[in-house]
Motif scaffolding. Structure first.
Motif, PDB file in Angstrom:
ATOM      1  N   GLN A  39      12.039 -36.544  62.761  1.00 51.42           N
ATOM      2  CA  GLN A  39      11.802 -37.571  63.763  1.00 51.42           C
ATOM      3  C   GLN A  39      12.682 -38.773  63.465  1.00 51.42           C
ATOM      4  O   GLN A  39      12.569 -39.389  62.399  1.00 51.42           O
ATOM      5  CB  GLN A  39      10.338 -37.985  63.789  1.00 51.42           C
ATOM      6  CG  GLN A  39       9.981 -38.908  64.937  1.00 51.42           C
ATOM      7  CD  GLN A  39       8.481 -39.041  65.143  1.00 51.42           C
ATOM      8  OE1 GLN A  39       7.685 -38.728  64.262  1.00 51.42           O
ATOM      9  NE2 GLN A  39       8.093 -39.483  66.339  1.00 51.42           N
ATOM     10  N   LYS A  43      12.549 -41.602  68.790  1.00 53.42           N
ATOM     11  CA  LYS A  43      12.627 -40.261  69.365  1.00 53.42           C
ATOM     12  C   LYS A  43      11.389 -39.465  69.009  1.00 53.42           C
ATOM     13  O   LYS A  43      10.659 -39.782  68.077  1.00 53.42           O
ATOM     14  CB  LYS A  43      13.881 -39.538  68.863  1.00 53.42           C
ATOM     15  CG  LYS A  43      15.180 -40.183  69.322  1.00 53.42           C
ATOM     16  CD  LYS A  43      16.370 -39.328  68.938  1.00 53.42           C
ATOM     17  CE  LYS A  43      17.666 -39.909  69.468  1.00 53.42           C
ATOM     18  NZ  LYS A  43      18.846 -39.056  69.123  1.00 53.42           N
ATOM     19  N   GLU A  44      11.184 -38.403  69.769  1.00 50.42           N
ATOM     20  CA  GLU A  44      10.064 -37.518  69.494  1.00 50.42           C
ATOM     21  C   GLU A  44      10.377 -36.625  68.291  1.00 50.42           C
ATOM     22  O   GLU A  44      11.540 -36.369  67.970  1.00 50.42           O
ATOM     23  CB  GLU A  44       9.759 -36.659  70.720  1.00 50.42           C
ATOM     24  CG  GLU A  44       9.221 -37.445  71.904  1.00 50.42           C
ATOM     25  CD  GLU A  44       8.785 -36.539  73.036  1.00 50.42           C
ATOM     26  OE1 GLU A  44       8.216 -37.059  74.018  1.00 50.42           O
ATOM     27  OE2 GLU A  44       9.014 -35.319  72.948  1.00 50.42           O
ATOM     28  N   ARG A  45       9.309 -36.152  67.676  1.00 45.00           N
ATOM     29  CA  ARG A  45       9.489 -35.214  66.572  1.00 45.00           C
ATOM     30  C   ARG A  45      10.071 -33.921  67.123  1.00 45.00           C
ATOM     31  O   ARG A  45       9.615 -33.408  68.143  1.00 45.00           O
ATOM     32  CB  ARG A  45       8.149 -34.952  65.898  1.00 45.00           C
ATOM     33  CG  ARG A  45       8.240 -34.202  64.589  1.00 45.00           C
ATOM     34  CD  ARG A  45       6.924 -34.217  63.852  1.00 45.00           C
ATOM     35  NE  ARG A  45       6.522 -35.578  63.480  1.00 45.00           N
ATOM     36  CZ  ARG A  45       5.486 -35.843  62.686  1.00 45.00           C
ATOM     37  NH1 ARG A  45       4.764 -34.861  62.183  1.00 45.00           N
ATOM     38  NH2 ARG A  45       5.175 -37.097  62.413  1.00 45.00           N
ATOM     39  N   GLU A  46      11.075 -33.396  66.444  1.00 46.25           N
ATOM     40  CA  GLU A  46      11.735 -32.189  66.927  1.00 46.25           C
ATOM     41  C   GLU A  46      11.769 -31.108  65.861  1.00 46.25           C
ATOM     42  O   GLU A  46      11.805 -31.389  64.663  1.00 46.25           O
ATOM     43  CB  GLU A  46      13.158 -32.485  67.404  1.00 46.25           C
ATOM     44  CG  GLU A  46      14.114 -32.937  66.327  1.00 46.25           C
ATOM     45  CD  GLU A  46      15.547 -33.069  66.833  1.00 46.25           C
ATOM     46  OE1 GLU A  46      15.807 -32.797  68.024  1.00 46.25           O
ATOM     47  OE2 GLU A  46      16.414 -33.434  66.018  1.00 46.25           O
ATOM     48  N   SER A 105       7.033 -25.412  68.350  1.00 43.00           N
ATOM     49  CA  SER A 105       6.258 -26.587  68.752  1.00 43.00           C
ATOM     50  C   SER A 105       5.504 -27.091  67.536  1.00 43.00           C
ATOM     51  O   SER A 105       5.325 -26.361  66.568  1.00 43.00           O
ATOM     52  CB  SER A 105       5.262 -26.214  69.851  1.00 43.00           C
ATOM     53  OG  SER A 105       4.322 -25.276  69.360  1.00 43.00           O
ATOM     54  N   PRO A 106       5.051 -28.361  67.561  1.00 37.32           N
ATOM     55  CA  PRO A 106       4.359 -28.921  66.387  1.00 37.32           C
ATOM     56  C   PRO A 106       2.928 -28.401  66.225  1.00 37.32           C
ATOM     57  O   PRO A 106       2.067 -29.133  65.738  1.00 37.32           O
ATOM     58  CB  PRO A 106       4.364 -30.438  66.665  1.00 37.32           C
ATOM     59  CG  PRO A 106       5.331 -30.654  67.760  1.00 37.32           C
ATOM     60  CD  PRO A 106       5.348 -29.407  68.560  1.00 37.32           C
TER      61      PRO A 106
END
Length: 121
Positions: A39, A43-46, A105-106
């Motif tokens: 992250q 920004k979003e966690r990727e 996905s997380p």
């Protein structure tokens, strides 16, 4: 309950390498898929990549060919080898665990606290 602790982050120049480690507690580590996420500020966690309980791996397109994930079940540790680092790789890197099979996905049950990786230009 599984606890995850990342280490190995730091400051590196463009083109350099780092190896992150994620040490897990618990006796069932070998049954877990382990993922790496990152992250960056704002920004979003990727998803970065992941490894199944059986050793199969997957990587996000931006890191393919540069990053490698491996695991040592005897040491309850998963590694993220990062080569040819770029400034856009700068982020907090997290490891995560879930039973058996990874997801991009997380959707993981356990998370580490994160380790900072900074790549200078």
């Amino acid at each position: 309950q599984v606890q995850l602790v990342e280490s190995g982050g730091g400051l590196v120049q463009t083109g350099g390498s780092l190896r992150l480690s994620c040490a897990a507690s618990g006796r069932t580590f070998s049954n877990y898929a382990m993922g790496w996420f990152r992250q960056a500020p704002g920004k979003e966690r990727e998803f970065v990549g992941a490894i199944n309980w059986s050793g199969g791996t997957a990587y996000a397109d931006p890191v393919k060919g540069r990053f490698t994930i491996s695991r040592d079940n005897a040491k309850n540790t998963v590694y993220l080898q990062m080569n040819s680092l770029k400034p856009e790789d700068t982020a907090v890197y997290y490891c995560a665990g879930r039973h058996r099979y990874y997801r991009s996905s997380p959707d993981y049950d356990y998370w580490g606290q994160g380790t900072q990786v900074t790549v200078s230009s």
